[in-house]
Structure formats: structure tokens, C-alpha cells
Scaffold this active site. Structure first.
Site, PDB file in Angstrom:
ATOM      1  N   TYR A   1     -16.756 -12.832   8.044  1.00 39.53           N
ATOM      2  CA  TYR A   1     -15.738 -13.893   7.960  1.00 39.53           C
ATOM      3  C   TYR A   1     -14.549 -13.563   8.857  1.00 39.53           C
ATOM      4  O   TYR A   1     -14.419 -12.423   9.305  1.00 39.53           O
ATOM      5  CB  TYR A   1     -15.361 -14.219   6.520  1.00 39.53           C
ATOM      6  CG  TYR A   1     -14.469 -13.281   5.722  1.00 39.53           C
ATOM      7  CD1 TYR A   1     -13.128 -13.081   6.051  1.00 39.53           C
ATOM      8  CD2 TYR A   1     -14.955 -12.655   4.579  1.00 39.53           C
ATOM      9  CE1 TYR A   1     -12.299 -12.274   5.286  1.00 39.53           C
ATOM     10  CE2 TYR A   1     -14.134 -11.835   3.802  1.00 39.53           C
ATOM     11  CZ  TYR A   1     -12.802 -11.648   4.160  1.00 39.53           C
ATOM     12  OH  TYR A   1     -11.994 -10.856   3.398  1.00 39.53           O
TER      13      TYR A   1
ATOM     14  N   ASP B   1     -20.327 -22.428   4.983  1.00 36.02           N
ATOM     15  CA  ASP B   1     -19.756 -21.551   3.952  1.00 36.02           C
ATOM     16  C   ASP B   1     -18.554 -22.228   3.318  1.00 36.02           C
ATOM     17  O   ASP B   1     -17.616 -22.626   4.010  1.00 36.02           O
ATOM     18  CB  ASP B   1     -19.297 -20.228   4.583  1.00 36.02           C
ATOM     19  CG  ASP B   1     -18.598 -19.340   3.560  1.00 36.02           C
ATOM     20  OD1 ASP B   1     -19.312 -18.710   2.749  1.00 36.02           O
ATOM     21  OD2 ASP B   1     -17.353 -19.295   3.543  1.00 36.02           O
TER      22      ASP B   1
ATOM     23  N   TRP C   1     -12.594 -22.648   5.018  1.00 32.68           N
ATOM     24  CA  TRP C   1     -11.325 -22.312   4.367  1.00 32.68           C
ATOM     25  C   TRP C   1     -10.221 -23.155   4.990  1.00 32.68           C
ATOM     26  O   TRP C   1     -10.214 -23.307   6.221  1.00 32.68           O
ATOM     27  CB  TRP C   1     -11.035 -20.817   4.547  1.00 32.68           C
ATOM     28  CG  TRP C   1      -9.868 -20.331   3.742  1.00 32.68           C
ATOM     29  CD1 TRP C   1      -9.399 -20.860   2.588  1.00 32.68           C
ATOM     30  CD2 TRP C   1      -9.035 -19.214   4.046  1.00 32.68           C
ATOM     31  NE1 TRP C   1      -8.326 -20.141   2.138  1.00 32.68           N
ATOM     32  CE2 TRP C   1      -8.077 -19.120   3.014  1.00 32.68           C
ATOM     33  CE3 TRP C   1      -8.996 -18.268   5.079  1.00 32.68           C
ATOM     34  CZ2 TRP C   1      -7.087 -18.131   2.982  1.00 32.68           C
ATOM     35  CZ3 TRP C   1      -8.032 -17.275   5.051  1.00 32.68           C
ATOM     36  CH2 TRP C   1      -7.088 -17.215   4.013  1.00 32.68           C
TER      37      TRP C   1
ATOM     38  N   TYR D   1     -11.459 -23.037  -2.160  1.00 30.01           N
ATOM     39  CA  TYR D   1     -10.886 -23.676  -0.974  1.00 30.01           C
ATOM     40  C   TYR D   1     -10.422 -25.099  -1.285  1.00 30.01           C
ATOM     41  O   TYR D   1     -11.231 -25.959  -1.657  1.00 30.01           O
ATOM     42  CB  TYR D   1     -11.888 -23.703   0.193  1.00 30.01           C
ATOM     43  CG  TYR D   1     -12.380 -22.331   0.624  1.00 30.01           C
ATOM     44  CD1 TYR D   1     -11.681 -21.168   0.278  1.00 30.01           C
ATOM     45  CD2 TYR D   1     -13.534 -22.180   1.374  1.00 30.01           C
ATOM     46  CE1 TYR D   1     -12.133 -19.908   0.669  1.00 30.01           C
ATOM     47  CE2 TYR D   1     -13.988 -20.927   1.774  1.00 30.01           C
ATOM     48  CZ  TYR D   1     -13.273 -19.801   1.405  1.00 30.01           C
ATOM     49  OH  TYR D   1     -13.724 -18.555   1.794  1.00 30.01           O
TER      50      TYR D   1
HETATM   51  P1  NAP Z   1     -11.556 -17.732  11.674  1.00 33.16           P
HETATM   52  O1  NAP Z   1     -12.809 -18.468  11.614  1.00 33.16           O
HETATM   53  O2  NAP Z   1     -11.509 -16.380  12.304  1.00 33.16           O
HETATM   54  O3  NAP Z   1     -10.427 -18.606  12.380  1.00 33.16           O
HETATM   55  C1  NAP Z   1     -10.144 -19.936  12.025  1.00 33.16           C
HETATM   56  C2  NAP Z   1      -8.997 -20.425  12.905  1.00 33.16           C
HETATM   57  O4  NAP Z   1      -9.395 -20.356  14.269  1.00 33.16           O
HETATM   58  C3  NAP Z   1      -8.617 -21.882  12.658  1.00 33.16           C
HETATM   59  O5  NAP Z   1      -7.210 -21.962  12.776  1.00 33.16           O
HETATM   60  C4  NAP Z   1      -9.273 -22.639  13.807  1.00 33.16           C
HETATM   61  O6  NAP Z   1      -8.546 -23.786  14.208  1.00 33.16           O
HETATM   62  C5  NAP Z   1      -9.205 -21.604  14.909  1.00 33.16           C
HETATM   63  N1  NAP Z   1     -10.273 -21.760  15.896  1.00 33.16           N
HETATM   64  C6  NAP Z   1     -11.573 -22.055  15.665  1.00 33.16           C
HETATM   65  N2  NAP Z   1     -12.263 -22.064  16.819  1.00 33.16           N
HETATM   66  C7  NAP Z   1     -11.381 -21.762  17.795  1.00 33.16           C
HETATM   67  C8  NAP Z   1     -11.490 -21.630  19.193  1.00 33.16           C
HETATM   68  N3  NAP Z   1     -12.656 -21.783  19.805  1.00 33.16           N
HETATM   69  N4  NAP Z   1     -10.365 -21.319  19.905  1.00 33.16           N
HETATM   70  C9  NAP Z   1      -9.192 -21.155  19.292  1.00 33.16           C
HETATM   71  N5  NAP Z   1      -9.028 -21.264  17.961  1.00 33.16           N
HETATM   72  C10 NAP Z   1     -10.119 -21.563  17.220  1.00 33.16           C
HETATM   73  O7  NAP Z   1     -10.905 -17.525  10.218  1.00 33.16           O
HETATM   74  P2  NAP Z   1     -11.273 -17.857   8.732  1.00 33.16           P
HETATM   75  O8  NAP Z   1     -11.194 -19.308   8.466  1.00 33.16           O
HETATM   76  O9  NAP Z   1     -10.438 -16.924   7.912  1.00 33.16           O
HETATM   77  O10 NAP Z   1     -12.790 -17.324   8.553  1.00 33.16           O
HETATM   78  C11 NAP Z   1     -13.926 -18.147   8.711  1.00 33.16           C
HETATM   79  C12 NAP Z   1     -14.523 -18.558   7.400  1.00 33.16           C
HETATM   80  O11 NAP Z   1     -14.899 -17.418   6.632  1.00 33.16           O
HETATM   81  C13 NAP Z   1     -13.571 -19.290   6.455  1.00 33.16           C
HETATM   82  O12 NAP Z   1     -13.315 -20.613   6.844  1.00 33.16           O
HETATM   83  C14 NAP Z   1     -14.298 -19.144   5.151  1.00 33.16           C
HETATM   84  O13 NAP Z   1     -15.389 -20.042   5.077  1.00 33.16           O
HETATM   85  C15 NAP Z   1     -14.757 -17.700   5.239  1.00 33.16           C
HETATM   86  N6  NAP Z   1     -13.795 -16.722   4.660  1.00 33.16           N
HETATM   87  C16 NAP Z   1     -14.181 -16.011   3.558  1.00 33.16           C
HETATM   88  C17 NAP Z   1     -13.314 -15.103   2.974  1.00 33.16           C
HETATM   89  C18 NAP Z   1     -13.742 -14.338   1.770  1.00 33.16           C
HETATM   90  O14 NAP Z   1     -12.899 -13.713   1.118  1.00 33.16           O
HETATM   91  N7  NAP Z   1     -15.011 -14.322   1.451  1.00 33.16           N
HETATM   92  C19 NAP Z   1     -12.038 -14.905   3.516  1.00 33.16           C
HETATM   93  C20 NAP Z   1     -11.678 -15.613   4.660  1.00 33.16           C
HETATM   94  C21 NAP Z   1     -12.573 -16.501   5.218  1.00 33.16           C
HETATM   95  P3  NAP Z   1      -8.969 -25.317  13.842  1.00 33.16           P
HETATM   96  O15 NAP Z   1      -9.364 -25.317  12.407  1.00 33.16           O
HETATM   97  O16 NAP Z   1      -7.729 -26.070  14.152  1.00 33.16           O
HETATM   98  O17 NAP Z   1     -10.120 -25.719  14.738  1.00 33.16           O
END
Ligand code: NAP
Length: 290
Positions: free
Chosen positions: A203, A60, A32, A65
Site C-alpha cells: 500500500y 482494495d 482510501w 474508508y
Molecule cells: P498512494 O497510492 O501511494 O498515493 C495516492 C495519492 O497519489 C493520491 O493523492 C493520488 O491522487 C496520487 N496519485 C495517484 N497516481 C498518481 C500519479 N500518477 N502521479 C501523481 N500523483 C498520483 O497512497 P495510498 O492511498 O495511501 O495507498 C494506496 C491504497 O492502499 C489506498 O488507497 C488503500 O486502498 C490502501 N491503503 C491501506 C492501508 C492499510 O492500513 N492497510 C493504509 C494506506 C493505504 P488522486 O487521487 O488525485 O489521483
């Protein structure tokens, strides 16, 4: 201050079984917010490739996205190694009629430059009847364009309705928000899914790098394990054998760090401390989503 941690490249990837028996990595890669800015594409592709090299071989993505941009990033990341990757994408609810689902999938496949998705999810529920979407999934399966299908953001009543439909029991997973701060599913959805042997795809396992990662409790536990708060959040999220998570990272150092979560073994005392800081639900709460 960031904590130091030791990376062990021999770390074995834990795996989670889908209902059909096939297994997927307990830690995959989210996308995302990728594919929105062409200047960031190189960095995003590199981060996904590194994740694949480390064994985080589930990606995923979704047609939503970056308006298809994230799927184009994934296409570059998996080029030449498609067979090593479990590719997940999602259909938007307003596209999820029978014909719309088939068409949306075909567009996703074009952007991803692949012939078949490993898993196709309904992104969330809206007004289209579930029967329609299921018929679309079934048509795609028969045409060899998807291998499995599943749902996302489905609460207990949605799952009940799905499972009451013919063929609904073929659901491979339910992708929902889950992390130490968002534990609502532990009251009913998670135990129900466990009984039905439907694994949960978590997620936002890092709670989108918000206050969770800055919390005193997470930092204290991380320090004891020579780990980082993000690693503790991920280790906690995948502590059960029926939950896998898809942290998103567009920075390579974040990907490496997230992979290191596999080396963090939380103790009973750590888990109790996290329960005090982020109590499990005592009653049913509405499903949280982003
Ligand atoms: P997340 O994975 O909880 O957090 C992503 C954020 O955390 C980004 O800003 C990333 O920064 C940062 N990050 C990653 N690793 C880190 C670390 N080790 N230390 C500090 N910060 C870190 O949130 P999300 O993107 O919402 O969820 C993950 C995935 O789930 C999404 O990308 C998507 O594929 C899926 N999703 C699905 C739904 C749905 O409705 N089905 C909703 C939300 C998400 P950088 O990118 O700068 O590295």
C-alpha cells in the site's frame, strides 16, 4: 514539468500468485479517501472503471474508508461487471471478534452490493485475540461470504503468532506499506514472507504522492525511460514476483499513467541508483504505517 510517456493499450498485466494458486493483477486500485465527498463520486467511479478497463482488476477498499463511502463508490464502479473484479475489503480491529467480523463483512457486502468478497483483511491488529478474528473469517468462508482472508500491517512477530494458530496458514496476503522510500520490510518481513510463499500487497506505493515523486533520482531514471516518477515508483514496487501494489488515483489521467508503469523495465543500474538514493534497511525497523 511532467514527462511525456507513451501508452500501450496492449500492455499485458503481470500477475501475482496467491498461496491457493489463484492469481491477481500486480497493479490494482486503492480507494482510501474516496467516498468522502459526494461531489467527487462521479470522478472517483470513472477513475476506477477506467482502471478496470485497463486490466487493473483488483480493487482494495475498507469499511473504514469514508465510513463506508468508499465501498459505495466501488459498488458503482463494479456494477454489471462484478465477475471481472477481485474485490478486497477490510474489517476494523475493534470489530474483529468472531461475531463482529461476520457482521462487519455483511455490512460491507451490502454497501458493495455483492454476495461475496474475494479477499477480506484484518485492517490492523489491536486488542482482540487473533483466534477470534480467524474464527470469524472461517465462519464467513463456510457461509460463502468470502473466498480468501488475509491481514494488514502485520510485522514479523504478528505473522509468527498468526501462523502458530490452527488455520493461520490459510492467510492469503499481508498488506503493508512499501515503496522506494519505505523499505523497512526488506530486512525481515519480506524474506520471511517469501519463504512462506505469502505475497505482499504494497500500500501507498506512491508514498501518497509526497516528496518521493519529486525526488531528483526518480526523475532522472524516469527521464531515461521516457516515463514519469510515479511509473518508476510503481515499477520498482512490483519488481518482485511476490509483491502486488494498489495505487490510489481518483483522476483518470493518474490511472492511465499508473497503468503505464507496466511498460517500465528497470535496469540493474537503475536499481543500484535507487539503492543509493533510498538505501535498503541494515537492521530491523518497526513496521511503517500511515
Ligand atoms: P498512494 O497510492 O501511494 O498515493 C495516492 C495519492 O497519489 C493520491 O493523492 C493520488 O491522487 C496520487 N496519485 C495517484 N497516481 C498518481 C500519479 N500518477 N502521479 C501523481 N500523483 C498520483 O497512497 P495510498 O492511498 O495511501 O495507498 C494506496 C491504497 O492502499 C489506498 O488507497 C488503500 O486502498 C490502501 N491503503 C491501506 C492501508 C492499510 O492500513 N492497510 C493504509 C494506506 C493505504 P488522486 O487521487 O488525485 O489521483
Amino acid at each position: 514539468m511532467a514527462h511525456e510517456y507513451k501508452e500501450d493499450s496492449s500492455t499485458a498485466m503481470r500477475r501475482v500468485a496467491l498461496p491457493a494458486g489463484e492469481t491477481v493483477p500486480a497493479l490494482g486500485l486503492g480507494t482510501w479517501m474516496m467516498g468522502q465527498d459526494s461531489r467527487k463520486k462521479k470522478e472517483e467511479v470513472a477513475a476506477l472503471k477506467l482502471g478496470l478497463d485497463l486490466g487493473m482488476t483488483l480493487i482494495d477498499t475498507a469499511e473504514m474508508y469514508g465510513d463506508g463511502g468508499a465501498e459505495r463508490v466501488v459498488a458503482d464502479a463494479i456494477a454489471g461487471r462484478r465477475d471481472q473484479v477481485f474485490v478486497v475489503s477490510k474489517v476494523l480491529p475493534h470489530n474483529a471478534t468472531k461475531r463482529g467480523t461476520v457482521y462487519a463483512c455483511e455490512q460491507s457486502l451490502k454497501r458493495l452490493k455483492i454476495e461475496r468478497l474475494d479477499l477480506y483483511l484484518l485492517h490492523w491488529r489491536q486488542s482482540v485475540a487473533l483466534r477470534e478474528t480467524l474464527d470469524g473469517f472461517e465462519a464467513l468462508k463456510q457461509a460463502g461470504k468470502i473466498r480468501h482472508w488475509g491481514v494488514s500491517n502485520f510485522d514479523v512477530d504478528d505473522m509468527d503468532e498468526l501462523l502458530s494458530l490452527k488455520g493461520g496458514d490459510q492467510v492469503a496476503t499481508n498488506q503493508v506499506m512499501y515503496n522506494p522510500k519505505r523499505r523497512g520490510i526488506e530486512f525481515a518481513l519480506l524474506p520471511d514472507s517469501e519463504k512462506r510463499r505469502i505475497p505482499i500487497m504494497a500500500y501507498s506505493p506512491l508514498d501518497q504522492a509526497g516528496s518521493l515523486l519529486r525526488s531528483h533520482e526518480l526523475r532522472a531514471i524516469a527521464e531515461r525511460h521516457s516515463a514519469t516518477p510515479a511509473q518508476v515508483a510503481l515499477a520498482w514496487t512490483i519488481r518482485r514476483k511476490d509483491v502486488f501494489a494498489i495505487p490510489k488515483a481518483s483522476r483518470e489521467d493518474h490511472v492511465r499513467e499508473n497503468h503505464g508503469a507496466l511498460n517500465v523495465k528497470l535496469t540493474a543500474a537503475d536499481l543500484a541508483e535507487l539503492d543509493r538514493a533510498f538505501p535498503p534497511p541494515k537492521k530491523k525497523r518497526p513496521l511503517e504505517s500511515t
